[in-house]
Write an enzyme that holds these catalytic residues in place. Structure first.
Site, PDB file in Angstrom:
ATOM      1  N   ALA A  41      -2.001  -2.872  -4.256  1.00 27.17           N
ATOM      2  CA  ALA A  41      -2.400  -2.641  -2.870  1.00 27.17           C
ATOM      3  C   ALA A  41      -3.777  -2.000  -2.768  1.00 27.17           C
ATOM      4  O   ALA A  41      -4.498  -2.213  -1.795  1.00 27.17           O
ATOM      5  CB  ALA A  41      -1.359  -1.759  -2.179  1.00 27.17           C
ATOM      6  N   CYS A  42      -4.157  -1.221  -3.782  1.00 24.74           N
ATOM      7  CA  CYS A  42      -5.456  -0.553  -3.724  1.00 24.74           C
ATOM      8  C   CYS A  42      -6.609  -1.520  -3.950  1.00 24.74           C
ATOM      9  O   CYS A  42      -7.764  -1.141  -3.869  1.00 24.74           O
ATOM     10  CB  CYS A  42      -5.519   0.579  -4.743  1.00 24.74           C
TER      11      CYS A  42
END
Length: 423
Positions: free
Chosen positions: A363-364
Protein backbone atom coordinates in the site's frame (compact mmCIF):
# COMPACT_ATOMS: atom_id res chain seq x y z
CA UNK A 1 9.66 7.99 4.15
CA UNK A 2 6.98 5.39 3.62
CA UNK A 3 5.47 4.28 6.91
CA UNK A 4 3.41 1.25 7.80
CA UNK A 5 1.05 3.67 9.51
CA UNK A 6 0.01 4.80 6.02
CA UNK A 7 -0.60 1.29 4.76
CA UNK A 8 -4.24 0.79 3.91
CA UNK A 9 -5.34 4.08 5.49
CA UNK A 10 -7.67 4.86 2.61
CA UNK A 11 -9.25 1.41 2.59
CA UNK A 12 -12.85 0.82 3.64
CA UNK A 13 -12.99 -1.76 6.39
CA UNK A 14 -16.07 -3.32 7.95
CA UNK A 15 -16.15 -4.02 11.71
CA UNK A 16 -15.24 -7.63 10.99
CA UNK A 17 -13.13 -6.62 8.00
CA UNK A 18 -15.00 -8.60 5.38
CA UNK A 19 -18.11 -7.19 3.67
CA UNK A 20 -19.11 -3.55 3.32
CA UNK A 21 -22.43 -2.02 2.29
CA UNK A 22 -22.44 -0.21 -1.03
CA UNK A 23 -23.64 3.27 -1.82
CA UNK A 24 -27.11 1.92 -2.46
CA UNK A 25 -27.37 0.90 1.18
CA UNK A 26 -27.39 -2.84 0.57
CA UNK A 27 -26.53 -4.66 3.78
CA UNK A 28 -23.09 -6.17 4.27
CA UNK A 29 -23.03 -9.83 3.38
CA UNK A 30 -26.41 -9.71 1.67
CA UNK A 31 -25.11 -10.72 -1.76
CA UNK A 32 -26.88 -7.69 -3.31
CA UNK A 33 -25.08 -5.50 -5.85
CA UNK A 34 -22.92 -2.84 -4.25
CA UNK A 35 -21.36 -4.83 -1.43
CA UNK A 36 -17.60 -4.65 -1.13
CA UNK A 37 -15.25 -7.46 -0.12
CA UNK A 38 -11.97 -6.50 1.49
CA UNK A 39 -8.98 -8.67 0.52
CA UNK A 40 -6.11 -6.39 1.49
CA UNK A 41 -5.27 -7.79 4.92
CA UNK A 42 -1.51 -7.61 4.31
CA UNK A 43 -1.90 -3.82 4.18
CA UNK A 44 -3.91 -3.56 7.38
CA UNK A 45 -6.51 -5.39 9.44
CA UNK A 46 -9.51 -4.04 11.35
CA UNK A 47 -9.46 -3.97 15.14
CA UNK A 48 -10.86 -7.16 16.59
CA UNK A 49 -14.01 -6.22 18.57
CA UNK A 50 -12.44 -7.47 21.81
CA UNK A 51 -9.39 -5.32 21.15
CA UNK A 52 -11.42 -2.19 20.39
CA UNK A 53 -13.31 -2.62 23.65
CA UNK A 54 -10.10 -3.15 25.61
CA UNK A 55 -8.55 0.04 24.20
CA UNK A 56 -11.66 2.03 25.03
CA UNK A 57 -11.75 0.65 28.59
CA UNK A 58 -8.06 1.49 29.05
CA UNK A 59 -8.57 5.08 27.91
CA UNK A 60 -11.33 5.51 30.49
CA UNK A 61 -9.90 3.53 33.41
CA UNK A 62 -6.11 3.48 33.05
CA UNK A 63 -5.18 6.95 31.89
CA UNK A 64 -2.50 7.47 34.55
CA UNK A 65 1.26 7.54 34.16
CA UNK A 66 2.53 4.03 34.97
CA UNK A 67 5.46 5.58 36.83
CA UNK A 68 3.11 7.31 39.28
CA UNK A 69 2.29 5.71 42.63
CA UNK A 70 -1.37 6.78 42.80
CA UNK A 71 -4.18 4.33 41.86
CA UNK A 72 -4.51 5.51 38.24
CA UNK A 73 -0.77 5.07 37.74
CA UNK A 74 -0.72 1.66 39.39
CA UNK A 75 -3.60 0.50 37.17
CA UNK A 76 -1.74 1.70 34.06
CA UNK A 77 1.43 -0.07 35.19
CA UNK A 78 -0.50 -3.28 35.77
CA UNK A 79 -2.00 -3.16 32.28
CA UNK A 80 1.36 -2.38 30.66
CA UNK A 81 2.85 -5.39 32.40
CA UNK A 82 -0.01 -7.61 31.28
CA UNK A 83 0.31 -6.43 27.67
CA UNK A 84 4.06 -7.00 27.71
CA UNK A 85 3.54 -10.54 29.04
CA UNK A 86 1.02 -11.29 26.29
CA UNK A 87 3.36 -10.10 23.53
CA UNK A 88 6.27 -12.03 25.01
CA UNK A 89 4.15 -15.17 25.17
CA UNK A 90 3.09 -14.73 21.54
CA UNK A 91 6.69 -14.70 20.26
CA UNK A 92 8.30 -16.97 22.84
CA UNK A 93 10.31 -14.27 24.63
CA UNK A 94 10.39 -12.73 28.11
CA UNK A 95 8.32 -9.71 29.16
CA UNK A 96 11.46 -7.69 29.79
CA UNK A 97 12.49 -8.28 26.17
CA UNK A 98 9.53 -6.30 24.79
CA UNK A 99 9.79 -2.59 23.94
CA UNK A 100 6.64 -0.80 22.78
CA UNK A 101 6.99 1.52 19.79
CA UNK A 102 4.74 3.78 17.75
CA UNK A 103 4.75 1.21 14.94
CA UNK A 104 6.84 -1.06 12.74
CA UNK A 105 8.66 1.85 11.11
CA UNK A 106 10.00 3.09 14.44
CA UNK A 107 10.94 -0.43 15.52
CA UNK A 108 12.91 -1.09 12.33
CA UNK A 109 14.64 2.29 12.50
CA UNK A 110 15.49 1.69 16.15
CA UNK A 111 17.27 -1.55 15.26
CA UNK A 112 19.25 0.00 12.42
CA UNK A 113 20.36 3.03 14.43
CA UNK A 114 21.18 0.97 17.53
CA UNK A 115 23.35 -1.49 15.59
CA UNK A 116 25.22 1.30 13.81
CA UNK A 117 25.74 3.30 16.99
CA UNK A 118 26.90 0.21 18.90
CA UNK A 119 29.50 -0.46 16.24
CA UNK A 120 30.73 3.14 16.22
CA UNK A 121 30.87 3.51 20.00
CA UNK A 122 32.13 0.11 21.11
CA UNK A 123 33.82 -1.63 18.21
CA UNK A 124 35.70 0.92 16.12
CA UNK A 125 38.46 1.62 18.65
CA UNK A 126 41.42 3.78 17.58
CA UNK A 127 43.84 1.67 15.59
CA UNK A 128 41.31 -1.00 14.61
CA UNK A 129 41.03 0.41 11.13
CA UNK A 130 37.60 -1.09 10.61
CA UNK A 131 36.08 2.07 9.20
CA UNK A 132 32.41 2.46 8.34
CA UNK A 133 29.80 0.06 9.78
CA UNK A 134 28.30 -2.33 7.24
CA UNK A 135 24.74 -3.71 7.13
CA UNK A 136 23.36 -6.59 5.05
CA UNK A 137 19.72 -6.76 4.00
CA UNK A 138 17.67 -8.08 1.08
CA UNK A 139 16.45 -6.41 -2.09
CA UNK A 140 12.79 -7.01 -1.15
CA UNK A 141 12.58 -5.40 2.30
CA UNK A 142 9.81 -3.03 3.35
CA UNK A 143 10.50 0.67 2.82
CA UNK A 144 10.81 1.16 6.58
CA UNK A 145 14.07 -0.80 6.31
CA UNK A 146 15.20 0.09 2.81
CA UNK A 147 14.77 3.87 2.93
CA UNK A 148 16.67 4.58 6.19
CA UNK A 149 19.50 2.35 4.98
CA UNK A 150 19.69 4.23 1.69
CA UNK A 151 19.79 7.48 3.67
CA UNK A 152 22.67 6.23 5.82
CA UNK A 153 24.59 5.39 2.65
CA UNK A 154 23.83 8.81 1.20
CA UNK A 155 25.19 10.47 4.36
CA UNK A 156 28.25 8.15 4.41
CA UNK A 157 27.22 6.87 7.84
CA UNK A 158 27.04 3.21 6.81
CA UNK A 159 27.70 0.86 3.96
CA UNK A 160 24.85 -1.44 2.90
CA UNK A 161 24.62 -4.55 0.75
CA UNK A 162 21.17 -5.32 -0.69
CA UNK A 163 21.27 -9.04 -1.42
CA UNK A 164 19.16 -10.03 -4.44
CA UNK A 165 16.58 -12.74 -3.93
CA UNK A 166 16.77 -15.92 -5.96
CA UNK A 167 14.51 -15.99 -9.04
CA UNK A 168 14.01 -19.70 -8.39
CA UNK A 169 12.92 -19.48 -4.74
CA UNK A 170 11.96 -15.84 -4.24
CA UNK A 171 14.07 -15.94 -1.05
CA UNK A 172 17.21 -14.23 0.11
CA UNK A 173 19.30 -17.39 0.22
CA UNK A 174 21.48 -17.93 3.26
CA UNK A 175 24.69 -18.50 1.31
CA UNK A 176 24.16 -15.26 -0.60
CA UNK A 177 23.60 -13.31 2.62
CA UNK A 178 26.68 -14.80 4.27
CA UNK A 179 28.77 -14.05 1.17
CA UNK A 180 27.92 -10.36 1.60
CA UNK A 181 29.27 -10.20 5.16
CA UNK A 182 32.44 -8.15 5.74
CA UNK A 183 34.71 -7.62 8.76
CA UNK A 184 32.78 -4.39 9.40
CA UNK A 185 29.32 -5.98 9.26
CA UNK A 186 27.30 -5.15 12.37
CA UNK A 187 23.74 -6.10 11.36
CA UNK A 188 21.88 -8.53 9.11
CA UNK A 189 18.21 -7.60 8.63
CA UNK A 190 16.02 -10.00 6.64
CA UNK A 191 12.21 -9.94 6.79
CA UNK A 192 10.46 -13.10 7.97
CA UNK A 193 7.86 -13.08 5.18
CA UNK A 194 7.49 -10.81 2.18
CA UNK A 195 4.43 -8.58 2.12
CA UNK A 196 3.85 -8.91 -1.64
CA UNK A 197 4.76 -12.47 -2.57
CA UNK A 198 4.16 -14.07 0.83
CA UNK A 199 7.45 -15.98 0.53
CA UNK A 200 8.88 -17.01 3.91
CA UNK A 201 12.59 -16.31 4.33
CA UNK A 202 15.10 -18.82 5.85
CA UNK A 203 15.69 -16.75 8.98
CA UNK A 204 16.23 -19.68 11.34
CA UNK A 205 19.01 -21.16 9.22
CA UNK A 206 20.52 -17.72 8.71
CA UNK A 207 20.63 -17.05 12.47
CA UNK A 208 22.29 -20.41 13.10
CA UNK A 209 24.96 -19.73 10.51
CA UNK A 210 25.59 -16.20 11.80
CA UNK A 211 25.85 -17.52 15.37
CA UNK A 212 28.58 -19.93 14.30
CA UNK A 213 30.30 -17.16 12.35
CA UNK A 214 30.18 -14.87 15.39
CA UNK A 215 32.22 -17.40 17.37
CA UNK A 216 34.94 -17.22 14.73
CA UNK A 217 34.74 -13.43 14.61
CA UNK A 218 35.08 -13.15 18.38
CA UNK A 219 38.30 -15.17 18.25
CA UNK A 220 39.57 -12.82 15.55
CA UNK A 221 38.57 -9.69 17.47
CA UNK A 222 35.84 -8.73 15.01
CA UNK A 223 32.48 -7.25 16.04
CA UNK A 224 29.48 -9.46 16.69
CA UNK A 225 26.83 -9.45 13.95
CA UNK A 226 23.31 -8.81 15.19
CA UNK A 227 20.36 -10.46 13.40
CA UNK A 228 17.01 -8.72 12.95
CA UNK A 229 13.81 -9.90 11.30
CA UNK A 230 10.72 -7.87 10.50
CA UNK A 231 7.90 -10.28 11.41
CA UNK A 232 5.05 -7.91 10.54
CA UNK A 233 3.48 -10.22 7.96
CA UNK A 234 4.05 -13.54 9.73
CA UNK A 235 2.47 -12.90 13.11
CA UNK A 236 -1.09 -14.20 13.24
CA UNK A 237 -0.60 -16.34 10.14
CA UNK A 238 1.97 -18.85 11.36
CA UNK A 239 4.25 -19.82 14.23
CA UNK A 240 6.67 -17.14 15.41
CA UNK A 241 9.14 -18.11 18.15
CA UNK A 242 12.20 -15.97 18.80
CA UNK A 243 14.05 -18.87 20.42
CA UNK A 244 13.52 -21.03 17.34
CA UNK A 245 14.36 -18.15 15.00
CA UNK A 246 17.47 -17.27 17.01
CA UNK A 247 17.25 -13.54 16.26
CA UNK A 248 18.47 -10.61 18.33
CA UNK A 249 15.61 -8.33 17.25
CA UNK A 250 12.10 -8.99 15.95
CA UNK A 251 9.62 -6.35 14.79
CA UNK A 252 5.94 -6.65 15.76
CA UNK A 253 3.24 -4.56 14.04
CA UNK A 254 -0.18 -4.45 15.72
CA UNK A 255 -2.39 -3.47 12.80
CA UNK A 256 -1.27 -6.55 10.87
CA UNK A 257 -2.95 -8.92 13.36
CA UNK A 258 -6.20 -7.13 14.26
CA UNK A 259 -4.56 -4.92 16.87
CA UNK A 260 -4.11 -1.14 17.19
CA UNK A 261 -1.71 0.94 15.10
CA UNK A 262 1.25 0.64 17.42
CA UNK A 263 4.15 -1.77 17.39
CA UNK A 264 6.73 -3.48 19.53
CA UNK A 265 10.27 -4.71 19.29
CA UNK A 266 11.63 -7.91 20.75
CA UNK A 267 15.14 -7.23 22.07
CA UNK A 268 17.15 -8.25 25.08
CA UNK A 269 16.50 -5.41 27.50
CA UNK A 270 13.56 -3.49 28.99
CA UNK A 271 12.24 -0.11 27.97
CA UNK A 272 9.36 1.68 26.31
CA UNK A 273 6.50 4.01 27.09
CA UNK A 274 2.79 3.73 27.78
CA UNK A 275 -0.31 4.43 25.77
CA UNK A 276 -3.76 2.80 26.01
CA UNK A 277 -3.12 1.00 22.73
CA UNK A 278 -0.60 -1.22 24.47
CA UNK A 279 -3.40 -3.05 26.23
CA UNK A 280 -5.11 -3.57 22.88
CA UNK A 281 -1.88 -4.86 21.39
CA UNK A 282 -1.55 -7.28 24.30
CA UNK A 283 -5.07 -8.61 23.82
CA UNK A 284 -4.51 -8.97 20.07
CA UNK A 285 -1.40 -10.99 20.94
CA UNK A 286 -3.45 -13.21 23.26
CA UNK A 287 -5.87 -13.96 20.43
CA UNK A 288 -2.94 -14.93 18.19
CA UNK A 289 -1.35 -17.14 20.86
CA UNK A 290 -4.58 -19.06 21.43
CA UNK A 291 -5.86 -19.30 17.87
CA UNK A 292 -3.02 -18.98 15.35
CA UNK A 293 -3.25 -22.60 14.16
CA UNK A 294 -6.98 -22.25 13.45
CA UNK A 295 -6.41 -18.86 11.77
CA UNK A 296 -3.66 -20.35 9.61
CA UNK A 297 -5.69 -23.39 8.55
CA UNK A 298 -8.73 -21.29 7.65
CA UNK A 299 -6.80 -18.69 5.67
CA UNK A 300 -4.82 -21.33 3.78
CA UNK A 301 -8.04 -23.10 2.79
CA UNK A 302 -9.60 -19.87 1.50
CA UNK A 303 -6.42 -18.79 -0.32
CA UNK A 304 -6.07 -22.16 -2.05
CA UNK A 305 -9.73 -22.02 -3.03
CA UNK A 306 -9.17 -18.54 -4.45
CA UNK A 307 -6.31 -19.69 -6.66
CA UNK A 308 -8.25 -22.73 -7.83
CA UNK A 309 -11.26 -20.58 -8.74
CA UNK A 310 -9.06 -18.11 -10.62
CA UNK A 311 -7.54 -20.87 -12.74
CA UNK A 312 -10.95 -22.44 -13.33
CA UNK A 313 -12.52 -19.13 -14.35
CA UNK A 314 -9.74 -17.68 -16.52
CA UNK A 315 -7.90 -20.87 -17.53
CA UNK A 316 -4.52 -21.93 -16.21
CA UNK A 317 -2.77 -20.38 -19.21
CA UNK A 318 -4.07 -16.90 -18.32
CA UNK A 319 -3.24 -16.92 -14.61
CA UNK A 320 0.38 -16.51 -13.55
CA UNK A 321 0.83 -17.20 -9.83
CA UNK A 322 3.62 -14.77 -8.96
CA UNK A 323 3.96 -16.03 -5.39
CA UNK A 324 4.66 -19.67 -6.33
CA UNK A 325 8.35 -20.54 -6.06
CA UNK A 326 9.73 -24.08 -6.09
CA UNK A 327 10.79 -25.22 -2.64
CA UNK A 328 9.71 -22.05 -0.82
CA UNK A 329 7.04 -21.74 1.84
CA UNK A 330 4.69 -18.77 1.80
CA UNK A 331 2.16 -17.00 3.96
CA UNK A 332 -1.12 -18.84 4.38
CA UNK A 333 -3.24 -15.86 3.33
CA UNK A 334 -1.41 -14.29 0.38
CA UNK A 335 -1.90 -14.77 -3.35
CA UNK A 336 -0.02 -12.59 -5.81
CA UNK A 337 -1.10 -13.30 -9.38
CA UNK A 338 -1.37 -11.74 -12.82
CA UNK A 339 -4.19 -12.08 -15.30
CA UNK A 340 -2.27 -12.27 -18.57
CA UNK A 341 -3.23 -10.14 -21.53
CA UNK A 342 -2.69 -6.66 -22.97
CA UNK A 343 -4.30 -3.74 -21.18
CA UNK A 344 -4.92 -5.74 -18.00
CA UNK A 345 -2.58 -3.87 -15.68
CA UNK A 346 -3.48 -4.58 -12.08
CA UNK A 347 -4.55 -1.03 -11.32
CA UNK A 348 -6.85 -0.93 -14.35
CA UNK A 349 -8.48 -4.22 -13.39
CA UNK A 350 -9.11 -2.99 -9.84
CA UNK A 351 -10.60 0.25 -11.13
CA UNK A 352 -13.25 -1.78 -12.97
CA UNK A 353 -14.09 -3.99 -10.00
CA UNK A 354 -17.41 -3.34 -8.28
CA UNK A 355 -16.94 -5.70 -5.32
CA UNK A 356 -13.23 -6.25 -4.67
CA UNK A 357 -11.17 -3.97 -2.43
CA UNK A 358 -7.52 -4.92 -2.83
CA UNK A 359 -4.19 -3.59 -4.07
CA UNK A 360 -1.54 -4.29 -6.67
CA UNK A 361 1.14 -4.66 -4.00
CA UNK A 362 2.39 -2.80 -0.95
CA UNK A 363 0.00 0.00 0.00
CA UNK A 364 2.90 2.37 0.63
CA UNK A 365 3.72 2.17 -3.10
CA UNK A 366 0.22 3.12 -4.23
CA UNK A 367 1.41 6.38 -5.81
CA UNK A 368 3.66 4.64 -8.34
CA UNK A 369 0.99 4.27 -11.01
CA UNK A 370 1.33 1.37 -13.44
CA UNK A 371 5.01 0.80 -12.80
CA UNK A 372 5.52 -2.88 -11.92
CA UNK A 373 6.48 -3.82 -8.39
CA UNK A 374 10.22 -3.75 -7.80
CA UNK A 375 9.71 -6.69 -5.44
CA UNK A 376 8.28 -8.85 -8.23
CA UNK A 377 10.97 -7.74 -10.66
CA UNK A 378 13.60 -8.66 -8.05
CA UNK A 379 12.04 -12.11 -7.88
CA UNK A 380 12.49 -12.60 -11.61
CA UNK A 381 8.89 -11.95 -12.68
CA UNK A 382 8.92 -10.53 -16.27
CA UNK A 383 7.97 -6.86 -16.52
CA UNK A 384 4.86 -7.43 -18.63
CA UNK A 385 3.61 -10.02 -16.13
CA UNK A 386 4.48 -7.90 -13.07
CA UNK A 387 2.52 -4.95 -14.51
CA UNK A 388 -0.66 -7.03 -14.34
CA UNK A 389 -0.10 -8.18 -10.76
CA UNK A 390 -2.76 -8.15 -8.07
CA UNK A 391 -2.15 -9.02 -4.42
CA UNK A 392 -5.13 -10.51 -2.63
CA UNK A 393 -4.66 -11.27 1.05
CA UNK A 394 -7.49 -12.97 2.91
CA UNK A 395 -8.38 -12.53 6.57
CA UNK A 396 -9.76 -14.49 9.49
CA UNK A 397 -13.36 -13.97 8.39
CA UNK A 398 -12.97 -14.30 4.62
CA UNK A 399 -15.15 -17.13 3.27
CA UNK A 400 -15.31 -19.22 0.13
CA UNK A 401 -18.52 -17.38 -0.69
CA UNK A 402 -16.56 -14.13 -0.62
CA UNK A 403 -14.05 -15.65 -3.02
CA UNK A 404 -16.81 -16.64 -5.44
CA UNK A 405 -18.06 -13.05 -5.53
CA UNK A 406 -14.54 -11.66 -5.97
CA UNK A 407 -13.66 -14.00 -8.83
CA UNK A 408 -16.97 -13.18 -10.55
CA UNK A 409 -16.14 -9.50 -10.12
CA UNK A 410 -12.67 -9.98 -11.66
CA UNK A 411 -14.13 -11.89 -14.62
CA UNK A 412 -16.55 -9.04 -15.29
CA UNK A 413 -13.82 -6.41 -14.91
CA UNK A 414 -11.53 -8.17 -17.38
CA UNK A 415 -14.38 -8.66 -19.85
CA UNK A 416 -15.17 -4.93 -19.67
CA UNK A 417 -11.54 -3.94 -20.27
CA UNK A 418 -11.19 -6.31 -23.19
CA UNK A 419 -14.44 -5.06 -24.70
CA UNK A 420 -13.24 -1.47 -24.37
CA UNK A 421 -10.07 -2.37 -26.27
CA UNK A 422 -12.06 -3.65 -29.25
CA UNK A 423 -14.17 -0.49 -29.59
Amino acid sequence: EASRADAGRSRLVAPRGRLLPGANGSPAGSGFPGQRIYLDYNATTPLAPEVAQAVWDAMRQAWGNPSSSHPAGRKAKELVGSARESLARMVGGRPEDIIFTSGGTEANNMVIQTARRHFCENQARPGDGWGTPHIVTSSVEHDSVRLPLEQLVKESLAEVTFVAVSPQSGRAEVDDVLAAIRPTTCLVSIMLANNETGVIMPVTELSQRVRALNQQRAAAGLPRILVHTDAAQMIGKGRVDVQELGVDYLTIVGHKFYGPRIGALYVRGPGGWWCPGELGLGLAAELVSKNWEAYEAHMRDVRDYLEARLEASFGKQRIHLNSHFTGSKRLCNTSNFSILGPGLQGRRVLSCCQTLLASVGAACHSEKGDRPSSILLSCGIPCDVAQNALRLSVGRDTTRADVDLVVQDLVQAVAQLEQDQTL
